[in-house]
Write a protein that holds these residues in place. Structure first.
Motif, PDB file in Angstrom:
ATOM      1  N   TRP A   1       0.835  -1.207   0.000  1.00 34.94           N
ATOM      2  CA  TRP A   1       0.000   0.000   0.000  1.00 34.94           C
ATOM      3  C   TRP A   1       0.868   1.254   0.000  1.00 34.94           C
ATOM      4  CZ3 TRP A   1      -5.277   0.489  -0.326  1.00 34.94           C
ATOM      5  CH2 TRP A   1      -6.034  -0.677  -0.183  1.00 34.94           C
ATOM      6  N   PHE A   2       0.407   2.243  -0.716  1.00 33.86           N
ATOM      7  CA  PHE A   2       1.045   3.567  -0.708  1.00 33.86           C
ATOM      8  C   PHE A   2       2.504   3.485  -1.161  1.00 33.86           C
ATOM      9  CE2 PHE A   2      -2.198   3.450   2.795  1.00 33.86           C
ATOM     10  CZ  PHE A   2      -3.192   4.119   2.087  1.00 33.86           C
ATOM     11  N   VAL A   3       2.687   2.732  -2.236  1.00 34.97           N
ATOM     12  CA  VAL A   3       4.032   2.418  -2.738  1.00 34.97           C
ATOM     13  C   VAL A   3       4.744   3.697  -3.181  1.00 34.97           C
ATOM     14  CG1 VAL A   3       5.318   1.052  -4.440  1.00 34.97           C
ATOM     15  CG2 VAL A   3       3.138   0.195  -3.531  1.00 34.97           C
ATOM     16  N   GLY A   4       6.016   3.777  -2.823  1.00 38.38           N
ATOM     17  CA  GLY A   4       6.845   4.917  -3.239  1.00 38.38           C
ATOM     18  C   GLY A   4       6.831   6.066  -2.240  1.00 38.38           C
ATOM     19  N   GLY A   5       5.902   6.012  -1.254  1.00 41.01           N
ATOM     20  CA  GLY A   5       5.824   7.095  -0.279  1.00 41.01           C
ATOM     21  C   GLY A   5       6.790   6.888   0.882  1.00 41.01           C
ATOM     22  N   LYS A   6       7.081   8.000   1.555  1.00 36.43           N
ATOM     23  CA  LYS A   6       7.879   7.898   2.778  1.00 36.43           C
ATOM     24  C   LYS A   6       7.159   8.622   3.918  1.00 36.43           C
ATOM     25  CE  LYS A   6      12.539   7.396   0.867  1.00 36.43           C
ATOM     26  NZ  LYS A   6      12.719   5.957   1.106  1.00 36.43           N
ATOM     27  N   THR A   7       7.002   7.908   5.027  1.00 39.52           N
ATOM     28  CA  THR A   7       6.324   8.473   6.191  1.00 39.52           C
ATOM     29  C   THR A   7       6.961   7.870   7.448  1.00 39.52           C
ATOM     30  OG1 THR A   7       4.154   8.793   7.240  1.00 39.52           O
ATOM     31  CG2 THR A   7       4.493   6.697   6.118  1.00 39.52           C
ATOM     32  N   ASN A   8       6.421   8.199   8.604  1.00 46.56           N
ATOM     33  CA  ASN A   8       6.945   7.628   9.854  1.00 46.56           C
ATOM     34  C   ASN A   8       5.803   7.562  10.868  1.00 46.56           C
ATOM     35  OD1 ASN A   8       8.097   7.859  12.676  1.00 46.56           O
ATOM     36  ND2 ASN A   8       9.969   7.470  11.516  1.00 46.56           N
ATOM     37  N   ALA A   9       5.615   6.397  11.465  1.00 51.83           N
ATOM     38  CA  ALA A   9       4.498   6.199  12.394  1.00 51.83           C
ATOM     39  C   ALA A   9       4.633   7.117  13.610  1.00 51.83           C
ATOM     40  CB  ALA A   9       4.432   4.737  12.833  1.00 51.83           C
ATOM     41  N   SER A  10       5.839   7.238  14.133  1.00 49.52           N
ATOM     42  CA  SER A  10       6.065   8.069  15.312  1.00 49.52           C
ATOM     43  C   SER A  10       5.795   9.541  14.988  1.00 49.52           C
ATOM     44  CB  SER A  10       7.504   7.844  15.792  1.00 49.52           C
ATOM     45  OG  SER A  10       7.964   8.893  16.569  1.00 49.52           O
ATOM     46  N   TYR A  11       6.177   9.974  13.798  1.00 46.51           N
ATOM     47  CA  TYR A  11       5.878  11.354  13.371  1.00 46.51           C
ATOM     48  C   TYR A  11       4.368  11.582  13.365  1.00 46.51           C
ATOM     49  CZ  TYR A  11       6.166  15.788  10.900  1.00 46.51           C
ATOM     50  OH  TYR A  11       6.062  17.118  10.573  1.00 46.51           O
ATOM     51  N   ASN A  12       3.648  10.621  12.824  1.00 44.29           N
ATOM     52  CA  ASN A  12       2.191  10.764  12.736  1.00 44.29           C
ATOM     53  C   ASN A  12       1.520  10.779  14.109  1.00 44.29           C
ATOM     54  OD1 ASN A  12       1.016  10.800   9.850  1.00 44.29           O
ATOM     55  ND2 ASN A  12       2.716   9.348   9.736  1.00 44.29           N
ATOM     56  N   CYS A  13       2.147  10.122  15.079  1.00 39.00           N
ATOM     57  CA  CYS A  13       1.568  10.072  16.431  1.00 39.00           C
ATOM     58  C   CYS A  13       1.978  11.277  17.279  1.00 39.00           C
ATOM     59  CB  CYS A  13       2.008   8.791  17.140  1.00 39.00           C
ATOM     60  SG  CYS A  13       1.285   7.306  16.432  1.00 39.00           S
ATOM     61  N   LEU A  14       3.009  12.009  16.884  1.00 35.69           N
ATOM     62  CA  LEU A  14       3.546  13.059  17.758  1.00 35.69           C
ATOM     63  C   LEU A  14       3.711  14.391  17.020  1.00 35.69           C
ATOM     64  CD1 LEU A  14       6.307  10.825  19.396  1.00 35.69           C
ATOM     65  CD2 LEU A  14       4.147  11.497  20.454  1.00 35.69           C
ATOM     66  N   ASP A  15       4.728  14.457  16.164  1.00 31.63           N
ATOM     67  CA  ASP A  15       5.097  15.719  15.513  1.00 31.63           C
ATOM     68  C   ASP A  15       3.912  16.362  14.786  1.00 31.63           C
ATOM     69  OD1 ASP A  15       8.525  15.166  15.000  1.00 31.63           O
ATOM     70  OD2 ASP A  15       7.138  13.595  15.635  1.00 31.63           O
ATOM     71  N   LYS A  16       3.099  15.510  14.174  1.00 36.01           N
ATOM     72  CA  LYS A  16       1.975  16.022  13.394  1.00 36.01           C
ATOM     73  C   LYS A  16       1.045  16.864  14.276  1.00 36.01           C
ATOM     74  CE  LYS A  16      -1.375  14.258  10.021  1.00 36.01           C
ATOM     75  NZ  LYS A  16      -2.683  14.296  10.685  1.00 36.01           N
ATOM     76  N   HIS A  17       0.786  16.386  15.480  1.00 34.23           N
ATOM     77  CA  HIS A  17      -0.126  17.134  16.366  1.00 34.23           C
ATOM     78  C   HIS A  17       0.521  18.430  16.832  1.00 34.23           C
ATOM     79  CE1 HIS A  17      -2.328  13.524  16.100  1.00 34.23           C
ATOM     80  NE2 HIS A  17      -1.514  12.831  16.862  1.00 34.23           N
ATOM     81  N   ILE A  18       1.830  18.352  17.073  1.00 29.18           N
ATOM     82  CA  ILE A  18       2.525  19.559  17.523  1.00 29.18           C
ATOM     83  C   ILE A  18       2.497  20.592  16.392  1.00 29.18           C
ATOM     84  CG2 ILE A  18       4.771  20.468  18.282  1.00 29.18           C
ATOM     85  CD1 ILE A  18       5.213  17.601  19.537  1.00 29.18           C
ATOM     86  N   ALA A  19       2.768  20.116  15.166  1.00 31.57           N
ATOM     87  CA  ALA A  19       2.744  21.019  14.008  1.00 31.57           C
ATOM     88  C   ALA A  19       1.354  21.628  13.813  1.00 31.57           C
ATOM     89  CB  ALA A  19       3.169  20.260  12.753  1.00 31.57           C
ATOM     90  N   GLU A  20       0.346  20.903  14.197  1.00 35.28           N
ATOM     91  CA  GLU A  20      -1.026  21.406  14.018  1.00 35.28           C
ATOM     92  C   GLU A  20      -1.506  22.230  15.221  1.00 35.28           C
ATOM     93  OE1 GLU A  20      -3.182  17.810  13.075  1.00 35.28           O
ATOM     94  OE2 GLU A  20      -2.324  17.706  11.047  1.00 35.28           O
ATOM     95  N   GLY A  21      -0.597  22.485  16.164  1.00 35.98           N
ATOM     96  CA  GLY A  21      -0.952  23.355  17.293  1.00 35.98           C
ATOM     97  C   GLY A  21      -1.609  22.647  18.466  1.00 35.98           C
ATOM     98  N   ASN A  22      -1.546  21.317  18.477  1.00 35.21           N
ATOM     99  CA  ASN A  22      -2.192  20.568  19.562  1.00 35.21           C
ATOM    100  C   ASN A  22      -1.205  19.940  20.543  1.00 35.21           C
ATOM    101  OD1 ASN A  22      -4.827  21.050  18.618  1.00 35.21           O
ATOM    102  ND2 ASN A  22      -4.539  19.492  17.035  1.00 35.21           N
TER     103      ASN A  22
END
Ligand code: 6R9
Length: 658
Positions: free
Chosen positions: A85-106
């Protein structure tokens, strides 16, 4: 009895007609507010899963690099059959659980509300959790641990367990969480199969006021784990421990001077995120492999759908992180959704049997997720423990791990939910990564004992022994027809076993290993494991229906039904029963036989009823029927017992033999 004339179908003997629609008030505020909305969404995804997941994948995960292909799936017969799934993409589970919320002001939102067994507490915001995870990730790096390395985790339910999981994910190390309390052998087997380079543990754990020496067990395991070079030890209990210099490190010393800046490693969508071992009925445990993007998205999305999560909710899943439920619904799903989560370290009956209700009351928990084994224990302990506490904060109640017997469901509904909270009975597996079938609480009316309908993206098909699709109310093998993002990607080190277990019996469809039936309203009823079906005089009976009939008797707390060889009938029905308060007696035995006969028919009437104090269960609370089958047949219990919660149960069951 329903007409099950079709060859190989399983007889349905249970009838359950009660229906509980969500209240108008609940539905009005829900994410998916009506049956029509659910059906529209389900149909949209079924019509074009790739288009749906492409959109949701782009919108809901953070991408270092966007994916170029949503699904790669060589239908029908690549060997082994693995979806990407989502071939060719790069992401990180820990980023999605942490940094993303901080970046969104939460970032200041509370991530974890932790309660230790002795009563110590911690509140950890997303910003703080991010710092802890970064420090720990840097500590892992300082030991030379790299992307792709496997790391075992054997810890109590403390925040550091979540930090360790996310720390591994942050640098791309693959974690393998092992239930705190498993034996040294079980740990060594898992270390060796995974080729783990490190293990993270604690000096000891609290369990009902007693100290469980985790490090000592790990020391034992490491004698037989040649690949493990490092052991990181959290001081939870202040126990004296043996120390192997050069191998052992204190968590606090290692993290004290580590930087709290550790950018998340951009990981391929299909990079392994974790391995989790689940017991096979025979042979060694299977290391189920999940990967980064699809799993993270599935756990997040299903969490939001099923619990109707919104800002302000306080969510508590009582599962241990050693179980898949603790991966998907303690760690990844709720944290990716930015939820505030209660984390509790200890047992439900310590210091007293109202500890769970006390916690709900104290933290104003709104979403509560637990297992039928716990619910049956609460019923046995009595309502007084519940009545002492205010549970009016609760909004949604969840159940997972086994079928919930309708009478236990009714108790949960009345006593815990105040007849106000929808119950989400969630069917899924380690292999599925997240919930597959469950009521959506604002949209789907519930029936006690049914996991109701498939989530959007899940296309179940029930197949009989000859490979045809079953009709309404005919029990057969549950399969899933189309890949979904959270599905397993293999068994670690064993592609042949993966192909054989999940893809060989019904070509092109994922074989769940459970039996199920779908009723005329399109509601699914799980009937137990395929291997557990009883064959009585040519009729195939499901374990759960016999057990539910027994549990509906006021004297019975829990029941397990198994088949034992019988000369005339093929198999006889043998049941193991634990009682609420009533003393065991021959009269009660006769009464229970009659009760089952009256409830579900003569065919299902037990031949043997054995009273026992406890049933053998896994650490996640599942009754281990295959062990009981051996005992009922008068054999030694063989096969894998590494997941057994309490080894003394087997000995005591043998003593109970008549
Ligand atoms: C999440 C989890 C999976 C097996 C599954 C089935 C049983 C789980 C259930 C249920 C009936 C439910 N199971 N949830 N049976 N109703 N709501 O439990 O994963 O430990 O891998 O077990 O558990 O038999 O196949 P896992």
């Amino acid at each position: 009895m329903a007409d099950a004339a079709r060859l190989g179908a399983i007889d349905t003997v249970m009838h359950e007609d009660r229906l509980f629609p969500p209240s108008a008030e609940f539905s009005a505020k829900a994410r998916i507010p009506s049956l029509a909305d659910y059906e529209a969404l389900w149909n949209e995804v079924a019509a074009d899963p790739v288009a749906f997941w492409e959109k949701v994948g782009r919108e809901e995960l953070h991408w270092f690099e966007p994916f170029t292909e949503t699904l790669r799936w060589d239908e029908p017969q690549s060997q082994p059959q693995v979806a990407e799934w989502f071939v060719g993409g790069k992401t990180n589970a820990s980023y999605n659980c942490l940094d993303k919320h901080i970046a969104e002001g939460n970032g200041d939102r509370i991530a974890l509300l932790w309660e230790g067994e002795p009563g110590d507490t911690r509140r950890i915001s997303y910003v703080q959790l991010h710092k802890h995870v970064c420090k720990f990730a840097n500590a892992l790096k300082s030991l030379g641990i790299q992307k792709g390395d496997r790391v075992s985790i054997y810890m109590p339910m403390v925040p550091e367990l979540v930090i360790a999981m996310l720390g591994c994910a942050r640098i791309g190390a693959v974690h393998s969480v092992i239930f705190g309390g498993f034996s040294a052998e079980a740990i060594a087997d898992r270390n060796n199969d995974a080729g783990a380079v490190a293990i993270i543990t604690a000096d000891a754990a609290w369990r009902r006021g007693k100290v469980l020496p985790l490090k000592q067990t790990v020391d034992e395991a490491l004698k037989k784990s040649p690949t493990v070079k490092h052991c990181i030890v959290l001081d939870r209990v202040n126990e004296a421990v043996h120390w192997t210099p050069g191998r052992d490190y204190w968590w606090r010393e290692l993290t004290r001077n580590a930087s709290d800046d550790c950018p998340a490693e951009p990981m391929d969508s299909e990079a392994p995120l974790f391995i989790l071992y689940t017991s096979g009925s025979t042979g060694k445990p299977k290391g189920i492999l999940h990967t980064t993007a699809g799993y993270t998205l599935w756990s997040k999305k299903t969490f939001e759908w099923v619990f109707d999560h919104r800002e302000g909710d306080v969510y508590w899943c009582t599962a241990d992180c050693g179980w898949i439920t603790g991966h998907s619904y303690v760690t990844y799903g709720p944290l990716a959704a930015g939820a505030t989560c209660v984390l509790y370290e200890g047992a439900p009956d310590y210091p007293d049997k109202d500890r769970f209700w006390e916690i709900i009351d104290k933290y104003n928990v709104t979403l509560f997720y637990t297992a039928p084994t716990a619910i049956r224990a609460f019923i046995k302990w009595g309502d007084d423990y519940v009545d002492k506490h205010d549970l009016s904060s609760l909004r949604v109640l969840g159940s997972v791990g086994e079928g919930i017997n309708p009478e236990a469901w009714m108790w949960y509904h009345r006593k815990i939910g105040g007849e106000r909270c929808p119950i989400v009975d969630t069917w899924w597996q380690t292999e599925t990564g997240g919930i597959m079938m469950s009521p959506l609480p604002g949209a789907i009316a519930t029936k006690p004992g049914s996991c109701t309908k498939p989530l959007p993206g899940v296309i179940p098909k029930i197949i009989d022994e000859v490979g045809d699709e079953c009709g309404p109310d005919q029990g057969g093998m549950l399969t899933i027809a189309h890949p979904w993002p959270g599905m397993l990607r293999g068994i670690w080190n064993d592609p042949e076993r993966y192909q054989e277990v999940y893809w060989s019996k019904v070509p092109g469809k994922y074989l769940a290993g459970d039996n199920a039936r779908c009723d005329k309203d399109g509601y699914y009823w799980i009937m137990g494991r395929i291997d557990d079906v009883l064959n009585v005089s040519g009729h195939r009976l499901s374990t759960i229906e016999i057990e539910s009939a027994l549990v509906s008797h006021p004297a019975v707390a829990e029941a397990a039904a198994v088949g034992r060889p019988h000369e005339l009938k093929g198999e006889a029905v043998a049941v193991f029963v634990t009682l609420k308060n009533a003393p065991p007696s021959d009269e009660l035995r006769d009464e229970l036989k009659k009760h089952v006969r009256k409830e579900i028919g003569a065919l299902a009437q037990p031949d043997d009823i054995r009273f026992t104090n406890t049933l053998p269960k896994t650490r996640s609370g599942k009754i281990m029927r295959r062990l009981l089958r051996d005992i009922a047949a008068g054999k030694e219990a063989v096969g894998d017992t590494s997941t057994l919660e309490d080894y003394s149960v087997l000995a005591s069951l043998r003593q109970d033999e008549e």
